[in-house]
Design a protein around this motif. Structure first.
Motif, PDB file in Angstrom:
ATOM      1  N   VAL A  67       0.453  -1.274  -0.176  1.00 47.36           N
ATOM      2  CA  VAL A  67       0.171   0.021  -0.108  1.00 47.36           C
ATOM      3  C   VAL A  67       0.692   0.767  -0.117  1.00 47.36           C
ATOM      4  CG1 VAL A  67      -2.055   1.562   0.614  1.00 47.36           C
ATOM      5  CG2 VAL A  67      -2.409  -0.953   0.852  1.00 47.36           C
ATOM      6  N   PHE A  68       0.708   2.280  -0.740  1.00 46.95           N
ATOM      7  CA  PHE A  68       1.474   3.410  -0.969  1.00 46.95           C
ATOM      8  C   PHE A  68       0.514   4.305  -0.192  1.00 46.95           C
ATOM      9  CE2 PHE A  68       3.349   7.028  -2.813  1.00 46.95           C
ATOM     10  CZ  PHE A  68       4.007   6.782  -2.776  1.00 46.95           C
ATOM     11  N   CYS A  69       1.206   5.176   0.554  1.00 53.67           N
ATOM     12  CA  CYS A  69       0.695   6.934   0.538  1.00 53.67           C
ATOM     13  C   CYS A  69       1.327   7.429   1.405  1.00 53.67           C
ATOM     14  CB  CYS A  69      -0.486   6.858   1.856  1.00 53.67           C
ATOM     15  SG  CYS A  69       0.867   6.926   3.589  1.00 53.67           S
TER      16      CYS A  69
ATOM     17  N   ALA B  97      -4.256  13.576   8.452  1.00 55.36           N
ATOM     18  CA  ALA B  97      -3.861  12.948   9.923  1.00 55.36           C
ATOM     19  C   ALA B  97      -4.497  11.311  10.314  1.00 55.36           C
ATOM     20  CB  ALA B  97      -5.670  13.870   9.450  1.00 55.36           C
ATOM     21  N   TYR B  98      -4.481  11.661  11.285  1.00 52.94           N
ATOM     22  CA  TYR B  98      -4.943  10.417  12.452  1.00 52.94           C
ATOM     23  C   TYR B  98      -6.649   9.839  11.200  1.00 52.94           C
ATOM     24  CZ  TYR B  98      -6.319   7.245  16.394  1.00 52.94           C
ATOM     25  OH  TYR B  98      -5.936   5.665  16.864  1.00 52.94           O
ATOM     26  N   GLU B  99      -7.319  10.084  10.706  1.00 49.90           N
ATOM     27  CA  GLU B  99      -8.257  10.270  10.782  1.00 49.90           C
ATOM     28  C   GLU B  99      -7.855   8.972   9.099  1.00 49.90           C
ATOM     29  OE1 GLU B  99      -9.142  12.367  13.916  1.00 49.90           O
ATOM     30  OE2 GLU B  99      -8.257  12.529  11.862  1.00 49.90           O
ATOM     31  N   ASP B 100      -7.711   9.716   8.599  1.00 51.68           N
ATOM     32  CA  ASP B 100      -7.244   8.734   7.130  1.00 51.68           C
ATOM     33  C   ASP B 100      -5.638   7.538   7.425  1.00 51.68           C
ATOM     34  OD1 ASP B 100      -7.868  10.791   5.866  1.00 51.68           O
ATOM     35  OD2 ASP B 100      -6.067  12.178   6.279  1.00 51.68           O
ATOM     36  N   PHE B 101      -5.019   8.283   8.178  1.00 51.20           N
ATOM     37  CA  PHE B 101      -3.973   7.013   8.634  1.00 51.20           C
ATOM     38  C   PHE B 101      -5.100   5.592   9.443  1.00 51.20           C
ATOM     39  CE2 PHE B 101       0.002   5.249  10.131  1.00 51.20           C
ATOM     40  CZ  PHE B 101       0.787   5.237   9.241  1.00 51.20           C
ATOM     41  N   VAL B 102      -5.514   6.258  10.423  1.00 55.37           N
ATOM     42  CA  VAL B 102      -5.852   5.161  12.237  1.00 55.37           C
ATOM     43  C   VAL B 102      -7.547   5.146  11.472  1.00 55.37           C
ATOM     44  CG1 VAL B 102      -5.490   4.517  13.967  1.00 55.37           C
ATOM     45  CG2 VAL B 102      -3.832   5.313  13.539  1.00 55.37           C
ATOM     46  N   GLU B 103      -7.905   5.567  12.277  1.00 59.22           N
ATOM     47  CA  GLU B 103      -9.549   5.575  11.834  1.00 59.22           C
ATOM     48  C   GLU B 103     -10.585   6.861  12.062  1.00 59.22           C
ATOM     49  OE1 GLU B 103     -11.334   2.465  14.150  1.00 59.22           O
ATOM     50  OE2 GLU B 103     -11.163   3.796  16.106  1.00 59.22           O
ATOM     51  N   GLY B 104     -11.229   7.012  11.619  1.00 55.84           N
ATOM     52  CA  GLY B 104     -12.090   8.123  11.974  1.00 55.84           C
ATOM     53  C   GLY B 104     -13.850   7.813  11.854  1.00 55.84           C
ATOM     54  N   LEU B 105     -14.480   9.140  11.644  1.00 61.53           N
ATOM     55  CA  LEU B 105     -15.899   8.900  11.317  1.00 61.53           C
ATOM     56  C   LEU B 105     -16.350   9.585  10.244  1.00 61.53           C
ATOM     57  CD1 LEU B 105     -17.403  10.200  14.872  1.00 61.53           C
ATOM     58  CD2 LEU B 105     -17.247   7.767  13.854  1.00 61.53           C
ATOM     59  N   ARG B 106     -17.659   8.949   9.265  1.00 60.44           N
ATOM     60  CA  ARG B 106     -17.467   9.074   8.106  1.00 60.44           C
ATOM     61  C   ARG B 106     -18.792   9.470   8.069  1.00 60.44           C
ATOM     62  NH1 ARG B 106     -15.087   5.800   2.684  1.00 60.44           N
ATOM     63  NH2 ARG B 106     -17.587   4.543   3.788  1.00 60.44           N
ATOM     64  N   ALA B 107     -19.148  10.291   7.559  1.00 59.36           N
ATOM     65  CA  ALA B 107     -20.512  10.674   7.192  1.00 59.36           C
ATOM     66  C   ALA B 107     -20.808  10.197   6.021  1.00 59.36           C
ATOM     67  CB  ALA B 107     -21.395  12.403   7.377  1.00 59.36           C
TER      68      ALA B 107
ATOM     69  N   VAL C  68      -6.223   4.008   6.023  1.00 62.63           N
ATOM     70  CA  VAL C  68      -5.218   3.044   5.292  1.00 62.63           C
ATOM     71  C   VAL C  68      -4.838   1.801   5.861  1.00 62.63           C
ATOM     72  CG1 VAL C  68      -5.096   4.402   3.290  1.00 62.63           C
ATOM     73  CG2 VAL C  68      -3.887   4.539   4.863  1.00 62.63           C
ATOM     74  N   PHE C  69      -3.822   2.447   7.358  1.00 63.39           N
ATOM     75  CA  PHE C  69      -3.032   1.121   7.815  1.00 63.39           C
ATOM     76  C   PHE C  69      -3.559   0.684   8.396  1.00 63.39           C
ATOM     77  CE2 PHE C  69       0.245   0.849  11.379  1.00 63.39           C
ATOM     78  CZ  PHE C  69       0.927   0.197  11.026  1.00 63.39           C
ATOM     79  N   LYS C  70      -4.379   0.673   9.636  1.00 57.11           N
ATOM     80  CA  LYS C  70      -5.714   0.247   9.881  1.00 57.11           C
ATOM     81  C   LYS C  70      -5.881  -1.724   9.018  1.00 57.11           C
ATOM     82  CE  LYS C  70      -9.303  -0.311  12.784  1.00 57.11           C
ATOM     83  NZ  LYS C  70     -11.118   0.213  13.198  1.00 57.11           N
ATOM     84  N   LYS C  71      -6.611  -0.715   7.750  1.00 58.53           N
ATOM     85  CA  LYS C  71      -7.321  -1.589   6.970  1.00 58.53           C
ATOM     86  C   LYS C  71      -5.859  -2.946   6.863  1.00 58.53           C
ATOM     87  CE  LYS C  71     -10.179   1.145   4.581  1.00 58.53           C
ATOM     88  NZ  LYS C  71     -10.839   1.839   3.789  1.00 58.53           N
ATOM     89  N   LEU C  72      -4.560  -2.339   6.430  1.00 63.40           N
ATOM     90  CA  LEU C  72      -3.458  -3.282   6.415  1.00 63.40           C
ATOM     91  C   LEU C  72      -3.249  -3.652   6.949  1.00 63.40           C
ATOM     92  CD1 LEU C  72      -1.013  -3.585   4.506  1.00 63.40           C
ATOM     93  CD2 LEU C  72      -0.116  -2.247   5.648  1.00 63.40           C
TER      94      LEU C  72
ATOM     95  N   VAL D 250       3.485  -4.477   2.863  1.00 63.55           N
ATOM     96  CA  VAL D 250       4.380  -3.598   3.794  1.00 63.55           C
ATOM     97  C   VAL D 250       4.127  -2.385   3.263  1.00 63.55           C
ATOM     98  CG1 VAL D 250       6.593  -2.516   1.911  1.00 63.55           C
ATOM     99  CG2 VAL D 250       6.390  -5.047   2.476  1.00 63.55           C
ATOM    100  N   MET D 251       3.660  -1.378   3.628  1.00 62.54           N
ATOM    101  CA  MET D 251       3.393   0.275   3.534  1.00 62.54           C
ATOM    102  C   MET D 251       4.625   1.096   3.083  1.00 62.54           C
ATOM    103  SD  MET D 251       1.017   2.214   5.453  1.00 62.54           S
ATOM    104  CE  MET D 251      -0.479   2.054   4.514  1.00 62.54           C
ATOM    105  N   ILE D 252       4.944   1.834   2.396  1.00 65.54           N
ATOM    106  CA  ILE D 252       5.131   2.729   1.836  1.00 65.54           C
ATOM    107  C   ILE D 252       4.682   4.172   2.211  1.00 65.54           C
ATOM    108  CG2 ILE D 252       6.365   3.814  -0.510  1.00 65.54           C
ATOM    109  CD1 ILE D 252       6.582   0.936  -1.752  1.00 65.54           C
ATOM    110  N   ILE D 253       5.403   5.014   2.092  1.00 65.26           N
ATOM    111  CA  ILE D 253       5.494   6.561   2.701  1.00 65.26           C
ATOM    112  C   ILE D 253       5.743   7.360   2.617  1.00 65.26           C
ATOM    113  CG2 ILE D 253       4.827   7.747   5.097  1.00 65.26           C
ATOM    114  CD1 ILE D 253       4.284   5.049   7.173  1.00 65.26           C
TER     115      ILE D 253
END
Length: 835
Positions: free
Chosen positions: A441-443, A450-460, A475-479, A603-606
């Motif tokens: 996964v590439f990001c 933010a944390y909400e993009d990387f780990v988790e967050g609320l989405r309407a 993306v990271f939590k999914k991986l 592998v996550m590429i940052i």
């Protein structure tokens, strides 16, 4: 054929809940030699239709359950007996210490196979076919998982009277993973060789290329270790000569002839053993296996002796003799002589299936030429441990950081393609396949990430006038969740079935599917809500006062939980979850769940990791990414703030980051990040441009001079990367060099020096060029007194210099950057040093 009996191994009986359980009993002759568990001679007196007492760690076995006895510690390791529990667990005095009590069971012996010739079920087959089960437990008497028990039963029945090596080869034959990838290419290579044997005129340039130079020629891959293009072109006629000789007689005399003449007649610097061996293997698969390395051949012979009770002839003096010994062992192991190619693939897989811990003792290849191996899938554990879980490539822009993330990723996922001799095209193609399969996964971090993009967050989410808020995984939590399950896009059977289910819903006239609950037989409709859940509407309810438009939700995560555990207590709305899973099985081919034999690496590429607010993006996970805190080590866990679920980072997740030191100094990076990542500096490599010339301009030397001046005037973090100049390796022309200097080098220098034109001119050595037309920057001649009078002093910093466009078109301008020996007015500059 025997392999057809393996067809049932992928199917789990529907009535598994009604089946007796199966238990694994262990016997280690090195440790347990008394008390009925074996004797001092490491033998065992099991007799069919007799009762035996055996130690059992579990209290759960019941009369009628199946038991399998596995021999550990000494070879041949594997299942040697099967029986049925005749007496439930009970306690008696420990056979080794009468003062203590120990739990035992009694079982009726149904079948005994203590030797490979009698059909012992080999350990290598069990770990390959059913790797999810622990086959070397710490105590005797662990339960065998229901799905695995069904496979084990089928393997045991199919192996009756069949040599253990033949059992392993039959399983390999039934496994499509190699027969659909390696086998077709192998067949093409041997057919090509056979056609050349029948008609020597068919050995054209394309055939020579396929046999000798292609890194993957069908028989095997040789990466590194292939023939360089120039060497191949120079030796083509000699290679054709020895190919005809190999085709006519692939025997010892020809083998010796090729080795003797490889350097003297072929003109090669090194004997490329693997390259030579695979050509012999293409012409005579009945004589040679695809194991190209002599040390690997010796290891294979030891495995065949230790694990399959096949005689180990004295080690041959070379690869030719070793292959003869291996072929003899294969024949004694009962392999079908009519299945040459499949047998050779299977014998490689015997080597590949050997546990990693035993590979530390294997002798290593003695030269680069011997390093190439067919379908090399493994490195030693020592090498694997040297790859850090978290690493960052840092350096100035244009030094190949992002470029090398592909190599770093392949070092983790496909080390056989990470060597210096590997084809870049093959590397990129493999890397892209890993991305498509979800293993990579590439990001890119940036100020808004933010944390909400990387780990988790609320989405309407709004649909049909309803607004709902869901916890969305980053993306990271999914991986991490995929890595923990060991599932990739190609192996996630449930994800594939859900895609078909979504298509079924979308194709329906009202975009819904009607199903029925399993227990109460009540109808309900299912509609797609978003990528994390479905909307469920029951058609009827016991409660007459309930709103007829009552809506329930079924989350995809609950479908995964139920599919993997079959536990309704672990999910919400299980009465709807179960029928959806049953529908996926019946309508969309969802197979019974089977845990992966081995979790693959992810592998996550940052990219640009230092451009984001690291502490805000990682949050509490900055602790969990440490190697010692990964799941499988200390297993540290946190409660995530939005989902309120426990979370940990698996030990098969690797982080590869890049950091542009010109964008933010390394000294300002979050100390927590620096402590948890392994940093690898990547500086400009001018040697990659050595030999590249634009006229008389040595591009490598040009880059060195520029960077030497930047280091003195600024620092080493702001050097110019070699990547900017790499197009010159393809087209070494003045227009390309002009484009690089005008569009990349000069703008970068303006940014580095905040438009301090005097210093930029020093970097370009303009101040030492005697001819003004060769200067890239020209200081304007401004009459300040005429503009403002003698009373006004204008700071030099306010003077904007002029870019001399014409200078970029002159070769002498670039030569002057390297060496600007003063010349007379209008005289041409001298050539660069060494020209």
């Amino acid at each position: 054929m025997l392999w057809r009996t393996f067809d049932s191994l992928t199917t789990t009986p529907q009535s598994m809940a009604d089946q007796p359980k199966a238990w694994l009993l262990t016997w280690n002759p090195e440790k347990y030699t008394e008390g009925g568990d074996g004797d001092a001679g490491r033998t065992i007196d099991l007799v069919v239709n007799t009762q035996r007492r055996w130690s059992c760690g579990s209290s759960q076995p019941m009369v009628g359950d199946a038991v399998y006895l596995v021999r550990l510690g000494v070879g041949p390791r594997g299942i040697i007996a099967r029986g049925t529990v005749s007496r439930a667990p009970f306690h008696e005095a420990d056979w080794g210490d009468s003062s203590r009590q120990k739990r035992y069971i009694e079982f009726s012996v149904a079948a005994v196979r203590t030797t490979c010739a009698a059909g012992l079920l080999p350990m290598l087959l069990m770990t390959s076919a059913m790797g999810a089960q622990t086959w070397s437990p710490q105590q005797s008497g662990i339960q065998i998982a229901d799905g695995v028990a069904a496979q084990l039963d089928a393997l045991w029945k199919a192996g009756k009277g069949v040599h253990s090596l033949r059992q392993f080869a039959s399983w390999c034959d039934a496994d499509a993973s190699y027969n659909t990838t390696w086998l077709p290419g192998y067949q093409e290579a041997t057919l090509l060789a056979e056609s050349v044997q029948n008609d020597p005129s068919l050995l054209d340039d394309a055939a020579l290329q396929r046999l000798w130079r292609d890194l993957e020629n069908g028989v095997s891959s040789v990466s590194p270790g292939g023939i360089p293009h120039a060497k191949f072109a120079a030796a083509k006629s000699w290679l054709a000569q020895i190919t005809h000789r190999i085709a006519a007689a692939p025997d010892r005399s020809t083998y010796a002839y090729v080795l003797d003449g490889w350097k003297t007649d072929g003109g090669f610097d090194t004997v490329l053993s693997s390259v030579i061996h695979r050509v012999f293997a293409a012409f005579a698969p009945e004589l040679y296996t695809t194991v190209l390395n002599t040390d690997k051949c010796k290891v294979l012979l030891r495995i065949l002796g230790d694990q399959f009770q096949l005689p180990q002839p004295p080690n041959g003096r070379d690869w030719f003799d070793l292959n003869g010994n291996i072929k003899k062992a294969m024949a004694e192991g009962g392999l079908d002589p009519d299945q040459l190619l499949k047998n050779n693939i299977s014998i490689w897989r015997v080597l590949e299936a050997q546990p990693a811990r035993s590979k530390l003792a294997e002798p290593q290849a003695t030269s680069e030429a011997q390093a190439g191996e067919s379908h090399e899938q493994v490195k030693s554990m020592e090498s694997a441990m040297s790859i850090p879980l978290n690493q960052i490539l840092f350096g100035p822009p244009g030094t190949g950081k992002t470029y090398h993330t592909i190599t770093k990723t392949l070092e983790i996922l496909a080390p056989e393609l990470a060597g210096p001799g590997a084809s870049r095209d093959a590397q990129v193609a493999t890397f892209n396949r890993f991305r498509e399969d979800g293993q990579v996964v590439f990001c890119t971090f940036h100020q808004s990430f933010a944390y909400e993009d990387f780990v988790e967050g609320l989405r309407a989410d709004a649909k049909d006038g309803r607004i709902s808020y869901d916890v969305a995984d980053g993306v990271f939590k999914k991986l991490c969740l995929d890595a923990e399950k060991g599932l990739t896009t190609s192996t996630d059977a449930l994800a594939k079935a859900l895609e078909k289910f979504d298509d079924e819903i979308a194709a329906a006239e009202d975009e819904s599917v009607t199903l029925t609950t399993v227990k109460m037989k009540r109808r309900f409709t299912v509609r797609a809500l978003n990528d994390t859940s479905y909307r469920v509407m029951p058609e009827e309810s016991r409660d007459e006062h309930r709103d007829p438009d009552t809506v329930y939700r079924v989350f995809v995560r609950d479908l995964h939980k139920f599919y993997e555990n079959d536990d309704p207590r672990a999910v919400h709305n299980s009465s709807y979850v179960r029928p959806i899973i049953e529908h996926l099985k019946a309508r969309h081919g969802l197979p019974a769940y089977s845990a992966p034999a081995e979790r693959p690496k992810f592998v996550m590429i940052i990219d640009e990791i230092n451009r984001g607010n690291v502490s805000r993006i990682f949050g509490e996970l900055i602790t969990l990414i440490e190697g010692s805190k990964r799941k499988g080590a200390e297993g540290a866990e946190v409660i995530l703030p939005y989902s309120k679920k426990k979370f940990s980072v698996p030990d098969n997740v690797y982080l590869v980051g890049t950091m542009n030191t010109a964008d933010k100094s390394l000294a300002t990076v979050d100390i927590a990040l620096r402590r948890r990542f392994h940093f690898t500096e990547m500086q400009p490599d001018a040697s990659l441009l050595d030999g590249v010339k634009v006229g008389a301009v040595d591009v490598g030397q040009l880059l060195r001079k520029i960077n030497e001046r930047i280091e003195v005037l600024l620092d080493r973090d702001h050097c110019i990367g070699h990547a900017s100049f790499m197009p010159l390796k393809v087209n070494a022309s003045l227009p390309v060099l002009q484009e690089i200097f005008q569009r990349q080098v000069l703008p970068l220098l303006q940014e580095y020096f905040f438009e301090d034109w005097q210093r930029i001119a020093w970097v370009l050595n303009d101040h030492r060029k005697s001819n003004d037309v060769h200067r890239f920057l020209q200081k304007p001649k401004t009459d300040v007194a005429a503009l403002f009078g003698n009373e006004v002093e204008v700071p030099q910093a306010n003077v904007r210099w002029k870019i001399n466009v014409e200078a970029f078109l002159l070769e002498a301008s670039y030569l002057g950057v390297i060496d600007a020996t003063p010349a007379g007015p209008g005289e041409p500059l001298p050539a660069a040093s060494g020209d």
